[in-house]
Design a protein around this motif. Structure first.
Motif, PDB file in Angstrom:
ATOM      1  N   ARG A 168       0.874  -1.171   0.000  1.00 56.07           N
ATOM      2  CA  ARG A 168       0.000   0.000   0.000  1.00 56.07           C
ATOM      3  C   ARG A 168       0.908   1.216   0.000  1.00 56.07           C
ATOM      4  N   LYS A 169       0.630   2.154  -0.879  1.00 58.10           N
ATOM      5  CA  LYS A 169       1.481   3.329  -1.026  1.00 58.10           C
ATOM      6  C   LYS A 169       1.196   4.339   0.079  1.00 58.10           C
ATOM      7  N   CYS A 170       2.262   4.768   0.734  1.00 54.87           N
ATOM      8  CA  CYS A 170       2.144   5.777   1.786  1.00 54.87           C
ATOM      9  C   CYS A 170       1.862   7.134   1.134  1.00 54.87           C
ATOM     10  N   PRO A 171       0.798   7.839   1.553  1.00 53.54           N
ATOM     11  CA  PRO A 171       0.493   9.129   0.943  1.00 53.54           C
ATOM     12  C   PRO A 171       1.502  10.223   1.303  1.00 53.54           C
ATOM     13  N   LYS A 191       5.191  -0.047   1.109  1.00 51.96           N
ATOM     14  CA  LYS A 191       4.814  -1.036   2.116  1.00 51.96           C
ATOM     15  C   LYS A 191       4.314  -0.367   3.381  1.00 51.96           C
ATOM     16  N   MET A 192       3.193  -0.901   3.905  1.00 48.98           N
ATOM     17  CA  MET A 192       2.628  -0.414   5.159  1.00 48.98           C
ATOM     18  C   MET A 192       2.213  -1.620   5.994  1.00 48.98           C
ATOM     19  N   SER A 193       2.330  -1.477   7.305  1.00 52.07           N
ATOM     20  CA  SER A 193       1.821  -2.515   8.197  1.00 52.07           C
ATOM     21  C   SER A 193       0.400  -2.120   8.584  1.00 52.07           C
ATOM     22  N   TYR A 194      -0.365  -3.101   9.074  1.00 48.36           N
ATOM     23  CA  TYR A 194      -1.743  -2.777   9.428  1.00 48.36           C
ATOM     24  C   TYR A 194      -2.197  -3.526  10.673  1.00 48.36           C
ATOM     25  N   ALA A 195      -3.248  -2.983  11.295  1.00 46.41           N
ATOM     26  CA  ALA A 195      -3.932  -3.616  12.420  1.00 46.41           C
ATOM     27  C   ALA A 195      -5.406  -3.294  12.260  1.00 46.41           C
ATOM     28  N   THR A 196      -6.278  -4.185  12.723  1.00 49.44           N
ATOM     29  CA  THR A 196      -7.713  -3.970  12.583  1.00 49.44           C
ATOM     30  C   THR A 196      -8.394  -3.973  13.942  1.00 49.44           C
ATOM     31  N   LYS A 253       8.332   3.015   6.563  1.00 51.31           N
ATOM     32  CA  LYS A 253       9.496   3.892   6.413  1.00 51.31           C
ATOM     33  C   LYS A 253       9.387   5.136   7.295  1.00 51.31           C
ATOM     34  N   CYS A 254       8.337   5.943   7.096  1.00 49.47           N
ATOM     35  CA  CYS A 254       8.228   7.222   7.819  1.00 49.47           C
ATOM     36  C   CYS A 254       7.289   7.161   9.024  1.00 49.47           C
ATOM     37  N   LYS A 255       6.643   6.021   9.244  1.00 52.74           N
ATOM     38  CA  LYS A 255       5.731   5.790  10.385  1.00 52.74           C
ATOM     39  C   LYS A 255       4.463   6.640  10.327  1.00 52.74           C
ATOM     40  N   PHE A 256       4.107   7.156   9.122  1.00 52.00           N
ATOM     41  CA  PHE A 256       2.855   7.886   8.946  1.00 52.00           C
ATOM     42  C   PHE A 256       1.698   6.931   9.205  1.00 52.00           C
ATOM     43  N   LYS A 257       0.664   7.407   9.878  1.00 55.64           N
ATOM     44  CA  LYS A 257      -0.483   6.558  10.219  1.00 55.64           C
ATOM     45  C   LYS A 257      -1.742   7.094   9.552  1.00 55.64           C
ATOM     46  N   GLU A 258      -2.558   6.165   9.059  1.00 56.51           N
ATOM     47  CA  GLU A 258      -3.866   6.521   8.503  1.00 56.51           C
ATOM     48  C   GLU A 258      -4.835   5.388   8.802  1.00 56.51           C
ATOM     49  N   SER A 259      -6.119   5.684   8.738  1.00 53.09           N
ATOM     50  CA  SER A 259      -7.129   4.644   8.989  1.00 53.09           C
ATOM     51  C   SER A 259      -8.132   4.599   7.853  1.00 53.09           C
ATOM     52  N   GLU A 260      -8.804   3.449   7.751  1.00 49.13           N
ATOM     53  CA  GLU A 260      -9.783   3.241   6.696  1.00 49.13           C
ATOM     54  C   GLU A 260     -10.913   2.398   7.262  1.00 49.13           C
ATOM     55  N   ASN A 261     -12.146   2.832   7.056  1.00 48.42           N
ATOM     56  CA  ASN A 261     -13.300   2.036   7.469  1.00 48.42           C
ATOM     57  C   ASN A 261     -13.662   1.100   6.335  1.00 48.42           C
ATOM     58  N   SER A 262     -13.612  -0.190   6.614  1.00 44.06           N
ATOM     59  CA  SER A 262     -13.909  -1.164   5.551  1.00 44.06           C
ATOM     60  C   SER A 262     -15.306  -1.701   5.673  1.00 44.06           C
TER      61      SER A 262
END
Length: 121
Positions: free
Chosen positions: A80-83, A89-94, A112-121
């Protein structure tokens, strides 16, 4: 008394019920018919079962430091591309934050930069 059922490890040869787990000491009693079995009667000599249980280290939660001192990812890795930095590459948790009939919330962290984002699935 003759056995009504074929001898299979873990099952009563009289009534066919599953037997309780074999403990370190003592005999095993069938829950259904109350027949008592010696531990030697329950072990199938043709097959051996080995168990390995791995426990998580309680002293480390979430991020873990590797041998170089850098932080490891916080979960599974996805493409997943970091914006923010463009890393692929991004790690994820749900987590289930909304009601049960709605989807879960996925939290992504850039590796890489530890930027965090969330997504409602």
């Amino acid at each position: 008394m003759t056995d009504s059922f074929q001898k299979v490890a873990g099952f009563c040869s009289d009534c066919g019920s599953i037997l309780p787990p074999l403990r370190g000491t003592g005999d095993v009693t069938c829950y259904s018919c109350s027949r008592v079995f010696a531990p030697e009667m329950l072990i199938d000599s043709n097959s051996k079962v080995h168990y390995t249980i791995h426990f998580n280290d309680r002293s480390t939660k979430g991020k873990q430091a590797d041998k170089t001192g850098e932080d490891e990812e916080e979960g599974p890795i996805v493409e997943r591309k970091c914006p923010k930095c463009g890393n692929e590459k991004m790690s994820y948790a749900t987590l289930q934050l909304r009601s049960a009939d709605e989807g879960q919330t996925v939290f992504y962290t850039c590796t890489k930069c530890k930027f965090k984002e969330s997504e409602n699935s």
